[in-house]
Motif scaffolding. Sequence first.
Motif, PDB file in Angstrom:
ATOM      1  N   ARG A   9     -34.258  17.790 -17.318  1.00 40.91           N
ATOM      2  CA  ARG A   9     -34.833  17.171 -18.507  1.00 40.91           C
ATOM      3  C   ARG A   9     -33.996  17.584 -19.716  1.00 40.91           C
ATOM      4  O   ARG A   9     -33.695  18.762 -19.886  1.00 40.91           O
ATOM      5  N   ASP A  64     -35.934  19.656 -24.975  1.00 38.90           N
ATOM      6  CA  ASP A  64     -37.252  19.359 -25.548  1.00 38.90           C
ATOM      7  C   ASP A  64     -37.628  20.484 -26.513  1.00 38.90           C
ATOM      8  O   ASP A  64     -38.625  21.170 -26.334  1.00 38.90           O
ATOM      9  N   ARG A  84     -39.235  16.591 -32.633  1.00 44.97           N
ATOM     10  CA  ARG A  84     -39.220  17.275 -31.345  1.00 44.97           C
ATOM     11  C   ARG A  84     -38.459  16.443 -30.306  1.00 44.97           C
ATOM     12  O   ARG A  84     -38.375  15.225 -30.418  1.00 44.97           O
ATOM     13  N   MET A 136     -40.159  10.825 -19.462  1.00 48.13           N
ATOM     14  CA  MET A 136     -41.421  11.535 -19.396  1.00 48.13           C
ATOM     15  C   MET A 136     -42.476  10.587 -19.945  1.00 48.13           C
ATOM     16  O   MET A 136     -42.279   9.968 -20.990  1.00 48.13           O
ATOM     17  N   GLU A 188     -45.573  11.127 -21.568  1.00 46.40           N
ATOM     18  CA  GLU A 188     -46.373  12.229 -22.112  1.00 46.40           C
ATOM     19  C   GLU A 188     -46.926  11.927 -23.501  1.00 46.40           C
ATOM     20  O   GLU A 188     -47.630  12.732 -24.082  1.00 46.40           O
ATOM     21  N   ASP A 218     -48.604  17.483 -22.299  1.00 45.66           N
ATOM     22  CA  ASP A 218     -48.575  16.811 -23.596  1.00 45.66           C
ATOM     23  C   ASP A 218     -49.451  15.565 -23.612  1.00 45.66           C
ATOM     24  O   ASP A 218     -50.068  15.254 -24.633  1.00 45.66           O
ATOM     25  N   ARG A 223     -52.311  22.232 -27.459  1.00 44.97           N
ATOM     26  CA  ARG A 223     -52.283  22.912 -26.166  1.00 44.97           C
ATOM     27  C   ARG A 223     -52.145  24.421 -26.295  1.00 44.97           C
ATOM     28  O   ARG A 223     -52.320  25.155 -25.326  1.00 44.97           O
TER      29      ARG A 223
HETATM   30 MG    MG Z   1     -44.150  17.911 -22.496  1.00 43.06          MG
END
Ligand code: MG
Length: 595
Positions: free
Chosen positions: A341, A344, A368, A439, A441, A465, A475
Amino acid sequence: MTDREAEEIRLFGIGGSPGICIGKAYLVDKGSVDVVRRYTPEKKDLKSEVKRFKAAVKKTRDELLGIIENTPEELRQHVYVFETHLQLLKDKMLYGSTMDTIEREHVNAEWALKKNIARIRSMFQDINDAYLKERALDIVHVGDRILGNLMGAAPVNLADINARVILVAKDLSPSETSQINLKKIKGFVTDRGGKTSHTSIIARTLEIPAVLGLENATRVVKNDDLLVVDGLAGILIVHPTEATLVDFEERSMNYEAHRSAFIRDSHLPATTRDGVSVQVLGNIEQPEEAHAAIKYGADGIGLYRTEFQYLSRANFPSEQELFVHYRDTVKALSPRPVTIRTLDINGDKAIQGANNGKAEENPALGMRAIRYCLKKEAIFTTQLRAILRAAAHGDIRILFPMISSIDEILAAKNLLQKVTAELKTQGVPYDAAVSVGVMIEVPAAVHIAEELAREVDFFSIGTNDLIQYTLAIDRNNKEVAYLYQPMHPAILRMLKHITQVAARTGTRVCICGEMAGEPLYTPVLLGLGVREFSLLPQNIPPVKSLLRILSAAETAGLAAEILSFPSARDVVDLLHRRYGGLLEDKADETPAAHP
Ligand code: MG
Ligand code: PEP
């Protein structure tokens, strides 16, 4: 008073490495170094303090190089920690600020250094981000080592431990851990540290039970006290009663028996009772974890989080450094696939100065992941080049995080093409035939899944997420953790929609949020049509063994039933009623699903 006469005390911390051990305490009391402040008005004194400081840094550098050279084979993969420490020797926060303090405040080197170590420690104290906290601890460890050298203090002699003991310390730096004959250690207990601290990474690698973050274990425990360490539940018991000892001896035997059975069976394919084949992959954050993933029977890596190499360091990693990490990982796992990935950072994995040094008011909704990468093209393309180059050494897939629109995926793919063309012109070996995924999310991605499917080869559902953004639950905020409900009807219906779109469009779909590692949810996810799970390597055995006794057809019935339930509580109650018996063993093996 003997252990049996003393009252039993239970302390609760963080389970750093699973397993249970019973043994005598060995207290590592490093004592506190007494530093006095000396005023140095003369220019020549100032010069000599700067010189002393530089000499101590050099000595520390030599020590670290020595440790790197002498690290035993079984811990070779952790050498990067000392390499990081080498880089941190000249870290601005530590080196620059100490030089500054000596010169500005006219003080002795020890005082200036100690002041800056304390500042760094307090600066990071209240930060939630586990990575950042741990990396700040790295700087503190390096600072302590320099301080020891400045004061001529003898290093703690952990190499002298010659009995099978449970080590109790305020905190263990990687260099201290490396001095220990780890075969002598039954367990680790520390006041500081968390799941991502080096002590827990090493403990997990060597499968030594560890409980960290206990805050006051070193004050409560005395040398030779009898201890019980439950590294799964994060409990330390001091002066256990006879009944507690019997209980934990039994638990320990059960744990070991389950674990060996799980690990043995975990290399078998996860095929359901009615013949449906499921891929169970691992989530990793560092190349060293590839070995754990293989050991626990992963069919590959479904999520390689790449932030770790960017956090808490003065400079971002070079293309070559990233390439070596990715290549080593894919080679270690070959022929299994590795899904990398792209970066992030920010959100809950903030890096200092990422947003031109300005703190964002709402980092989770800010600059982000893909948003940051598309803005910082040079950082992004460096990583893309490293991934494509590593792809020449095995089966690599690229996963873009936090996609919320078609424009973002198109822009990311454009850059990928641009980088491919560059590599080609430069004659650098690479493989452009990597599959590309997104993703899922952000709730918006669920609603445009049909369109996204036209652009990508696979979906990876990031429920950590997706739940955060759908239910408006931070979270990392403990106060609202009770609202973090993976079985919330809104989440279940989103998952259903995604798997339906995936089936219709022929797009592979994986689930890689923490809920994929929670056996209670395995029947639900299987029933909703998920055929790829990606989870913490240690959670793979229980999830795989459960998948083997489930029937996909039966769980499809379950999914259809619960999709109309009005609340998460109703779903969870039904799951306990229906699968409670099956889950009893397995639930004990897995951490909670809250990320
Ligand atoms: Mg995530
Ligand atoms: C997720 O959001 O579910 C996920 C897997 O990514 P991360 O936890 O790294 O945000």
